[in-house]
Design a protein around this motif. Structure first.
Motif, PDB file in Angstrom:
ATOM      1  N   TYR A   1      42.455  27.193  39.984  1.00  0.00           N
ATOM      2  CA  TYR A   1      42.489  28.612  39.617  1.00  0.00           C
ATOM      3  C   TYR A   1      41.073  29.173  39.506  1.00  0.00           C
ATOM      4  O   TYR A   1      40.784  30.254  40.030  1.00  0.00           O
ATOM      5  CB  TYR A   1      43.254  28.790  38.298  1.00  0.00           C
ATOM      6  CG  TYR A   1      43.017  30.113  37.622  1.00  0.00           C
ATOM      7  CD1 TYR A   1      43.547  31.286  38.144  1.00  0.00           C
ATOM      8  CD2 TYR A   1      42.254  30.190  36.459  1.00  0.00           C
ATOM      9  CE1 TYR A   1      43.321  32.513  37.522  1.00  0.00           C
ATOM     10  CE2 TYR A   1      42.037  31.399  35.833  1.00  0.00           C
ATOM     11  CZ  TYR A   1      42.565  32.561  36.368  1.00  0.00           C
ATOM     12  OH  TYR A   1      42.339  33.770  35.758  1.00  0.00           O
TER      13      TYR A   1
ATOM     14  N   PHE B   1      39.605  29.635  42.871  1.00  0.00           N
ATOM     15  CA  PHE B   1      40.215  30.801  43.500  1.00  0.00           C
ATOM     16  C   PHE B   1      39.562  32.086  42.996  1.00  0.00           C
ATOM     17  O   PHE B   1      39.197  32.965  43.775  1.00  0.00           O
ATOM     18  CB  PHE B   1      41.722  30.818  43.208  1.00  0.00           C
ATOM     19  CG  PHE B   1      42.415  32.071  43.674  1.00  0.00           C
ATOM     20  CD1 PHE B   1      42.935  32.157  44.952  1.00  0.00           C
ATOM     21  CD2 PHE B   1      42.538  33.163  42.824  1.00  0.00           C
ATOM     22  CE1 PHE B   1      43.570  33.316  45.384  1.00  0.00           C
ATOM     23  CE2 PHE B   1      43.160  34.325  43.246  1.00  0.00           C
ATOM     24  CZ  PHE B   1      43.678  34.402  44.525  1.00  0.00           C
ATOM     25  N   MET B   2      39.419  32.180  41.682  1.00  0.00           N
ATOM     26  CA  MET B   2      38.811  33.380  41.097  1.00  0.00           C
ATOM     27  C   MET B   2      37.375  33.557  41.598  1.00  0.00           C
ATOM     28  O   MET B   2      36.970  34.670  41.937  1.00  0.00           O
ATOM     29  CB  MET B   2      38.833  33.299  39.566  1.00  0.00           C
ATOM     30  CG  MET B   2      40.203  33.481  38.950  1.00  0.00           C
ATOM     31  SD  MET B   2      40.906  35.121  39.203  1.00  0.00           S
ATOM     32  CE  MET B   2      39.824  36.106  38.164  1.00  0.00           C
TER      33      MET B   2
ATOM     34  N   TYR C   1      37.770  34.592  45.513  1.00  0.00           N
ATOM     35  CA  TYR C   1      38.479  35.808  45.907  1.00  0.00           C
ATOM     36  C   TYR C   1      38.336  36.977  44.935  1.00  0.00           C
ATOM     37  O   TYR C   1      38.648  38.113  45.288  1.00  0.00           O
ATOM     38  CB  TYR C   1      39.962  35.505  46.108  1.00  0.00           C
ATOM     39  CG  TYR C   1      40.200  34.579  47.259  1.00  0.00           C
ATOM     40  CD1 TYR C   1      40.040  35.007  48.577  1.00  0.00           C
ATOM     41  CD2 TYR C   1      40.562  33.247  47.047  1.00  0.00           C
ATOM     42  CE1 TYR C   1      40.251  34.150  49.634  1.00  0.00           C
ATOM     43  CE2 TYR C   1      40.786  32.379  48.101  1.00  0.00           C
ATOM     44  CZ  TYR C   1      40.617  32.841  49.394  1.00  0.00           C
ATOM     45  OH  TYR C   1      40.821  31.996  50.450  1.00  0.00           O
ATOM     46  N   TYR C   2      37.927  36.708  43.721  1.00  0.00           N
ATOM     47  CA  TYR C   2      37.821  37.777  42.730  1.00  0.00           C
ATOM     48  C   TYR C   2      36.668  37.472  41.774  1.00  0.00           C
ATOM     49  O   TYR C   2      36.871  37.353  40.566  1.00  0.00           O
ATOM     50  CB  TYR C   2      39.156  37.914  41.988  1.00  0.00           C
ATOM     51  CG  TYR C   2      39.312  39.109  41.081  1.00  0.00           C
ATOM     52  CD1 TYR C   2      38.658  40.318  41.320  1.00  0.00           C
ATOM     53  CD2 TYR C   2      40.129  39.035  39.966  1.00  0.00           C
ATOM     54  CE1 TYR C   2      38.807  41.405  40.471  1.00  0.00           C
ATOM     55  CE2 TYR C   2      40.302  40.110  39.118  1.00  0.00           C
ATOM     56  CZ  TYR C   2      39.630  41.289  39.372  1.00  0.00           C
ATOM     57  OH  TYR C   2      39.782  42.368  38.537  1.00  0.00           O
TER      58      TYR C   2
ATOM     59  N   ASN D   1      45.030  38.191  34.833  1.00  0.00           N
ATOM     60  CA  ASN D   1      44.613  37.480  36.042  1.00  0.00           C
ATOM     61  C   ASN D   1      45.340  36.154  36.166  1.00  0.00           C
ATOM     62  O   ASN D   1      45.808  35.782  37.248  1.00  0.00           O
ATOM     63  CB  ASN D   1      43.101  37.258  36.050  1.00  0.00           C
ATOM     64  CG  ASN D   1      42.335  38.536  36.268  1.00  0.00           C
ATOM     65  OD1 ASN D   1      42.822  39.477  36.879  1.00  0.00           O
ATOM     66  ND2 ASN D   1      41.118  38.590  35.761  1.00  0.00           N
TER      67      ASN D   1
ATOM     68  N   TYR E   1      48.016  35.185  39.134  1.00  0.00           N
ATOM     69  CA  TYR E   1      47.823  33.987  39.948  1.00  0.00           C
ATOM     70  C   TYR E   1      49.078  33.108  39.905  1.00  0.00           C
ATOM     71  O   TYR E   1      49.556  32.629  40.934  1.00  0.00           O
ATOM     72  CB  TYR E   1      46.604  33.233  39.421  1.00  0.00           C
ATOM     73  CG  TYR E   1      46.284  31.936  40.117  1.00  0.00           C
ATOM     74  CD1 TYR E   1      45.503  31.917  41.269  1.00  0.00           C
ATOM     75  CD2 TYR E   1      46.721  30.714  39.599  1.00  0.00           C
ATOM     76  CE1 TYR E   1      45.181  30.716  41.892  1.00  0.00           C
ATOM     77  CE2 TYR E   1      46.401  29.519  40.213  1.00  0.00           C
ATOM     78  CZ  TYR E   1      45.635  29.526  41.356  1.00  0.00           C
ATOM     79  OH  TYR E   1      45.315  28.332  41.965  1.00  0.00           O
ATOM     80  N   THR E   2      49.623  32.923  38.710  1.00  0.00           N
ATOM     81  CA  THR E   2      50.810  32.085  38.547  1.00  0.00           C
ATOM     82  C   THR E   2      52.016  32.706  39.247  1.00  0.00           C
ATOM     83  O   THR E   2      52.784  32.011  39.923  1.00  0.00           O
ATOM     84  CB  THR E   2      51.100  31.852  37.053  1.00  0.00           C
ATOM     85  OG1 THR E   2      49.956  31.203  36.478  1.00  0.00           O
ATOM     86  CG2 THR E   2      52.323  30.997  36.840  1.00  0.00           C
TER      87      THR E   2
ATOM     88  N   GLN F   1      51.733  32.214  42.933  1.00  0.00           N
ATOM     89  CA  GLN F   1      52.132  30.853  43.290  1.00  0.00           C
ATOM     90  C   GLN F   1      53.654  30.721  43.283  1.00  0.00           C
ATOM     91  O   GLN F   1      54.225  30.047  44.142  1.00  0.00           O
ATOM     92  CB  GLN F   1      51.532  29.839  42.313  1.00  0.00           C
ATOM     93  CG  GLN F   1      50.075  29.605  42.505  1.00  0.00           C
ATOM     94  CD  GLN F   1      49.575  28.513  41.576  1.00  0.00           C
ATOM     95  OE1 GLN F   1      49.891  28.492  40.391  1.00  0.00           O
ATOM     96  NE2 GLN F   1      48.797  27.603  42.129  1.00  0.00           N
TER      97      GLN F   1
END
Length: 186
Positions: free
Chosen positions: A89, A92-93, A96-97, A107, A111-112, A115
């Motif tokens: 996670y 990913f953050m 992408y962010y 957030n 994300y969850t 998924q």
């Protein structure tokens, strides 16, 4: 502000305070209760428990002892530092962010849920009709997700679209949410 409402509840003799206010108003209520020396059992919903959007504006020291529910791992808690799901996670953050706050509950929830949607679409295989997407989305049984607290699983049915049915209570200690008790829910 919500100052008058907090004073009214305190003056009623209440020793339990459940605040369902939005972020800014929740921060005001926490600050006011602290400033007047009122120490009820103070409960906020998960959406009102964000460290960065509610507790920090209120003053972390003023939020000590507040109780909320939790169903996601806390990225600021050292116990999850080596957790593979949390590391994914955070990566990913970052990718992408990067301007986003990885500790923001919204957030983590987004994300969850992304998924979860990915899981549903994979279950659909090549049949992406509305009927099949709904069938897959409403027949999830005991699905474990990387950011969920241990023991919490996703489950849906045609009669129940709510994917998360359990939480664990947590108390804010001035830095982190400290979980206590058993999982609660269905």
């Amino acid at each position: 502000t919500v100052d008058q409402q907090v004073l009214t509840v305190k003056n009623s003799g209440a020793d339990v305070f459940m605040s369902f206010a939005a972020a800014k108003l929740s921060a005001q209520a926490i600050r006011k209760a602290y400033d007047i020396g009122w120490k009820p059992v103070y409960i906020v919903p998960i959406g009102g428990s964000s460290k960065h959007t509610v507790l920090e504006p209120a003053g972390l020291e003023k939020a000590i002892g507040i109780i909320s529910g939790s169903w996601l791992k806390d990225p600021s808690d050292a116990q999850w530092a080596k957790d593979a799901g949390l590391r994914d996670y955070l990566a990913f953050m970052k990718k992408y962010y990067p301007e986003g706050d990885p500790e923001d509950l919204f957030n983590m929830n987004g994300y969850t849920m992304a998924q979860l949607m990915t899981h549903v679409l994979r279950q659909c295989r090549d049949d992406l009709t509305r009927e099949n997407v709904m069938r897959q989305a409403t027949s999830i049984k005991d699905l474990e997700m990387p950011l969920l607290l241990p023991g919490i699983k996703i489950g849906t049915s045609p009669e129940d679209y709510h994917p998360v049915k359990q939480i664990q209570l947590a108390r804010f200690d001035g830095k982190h949410w400290v979980r206590f008790g058993e999982l609660m829910g269905r």
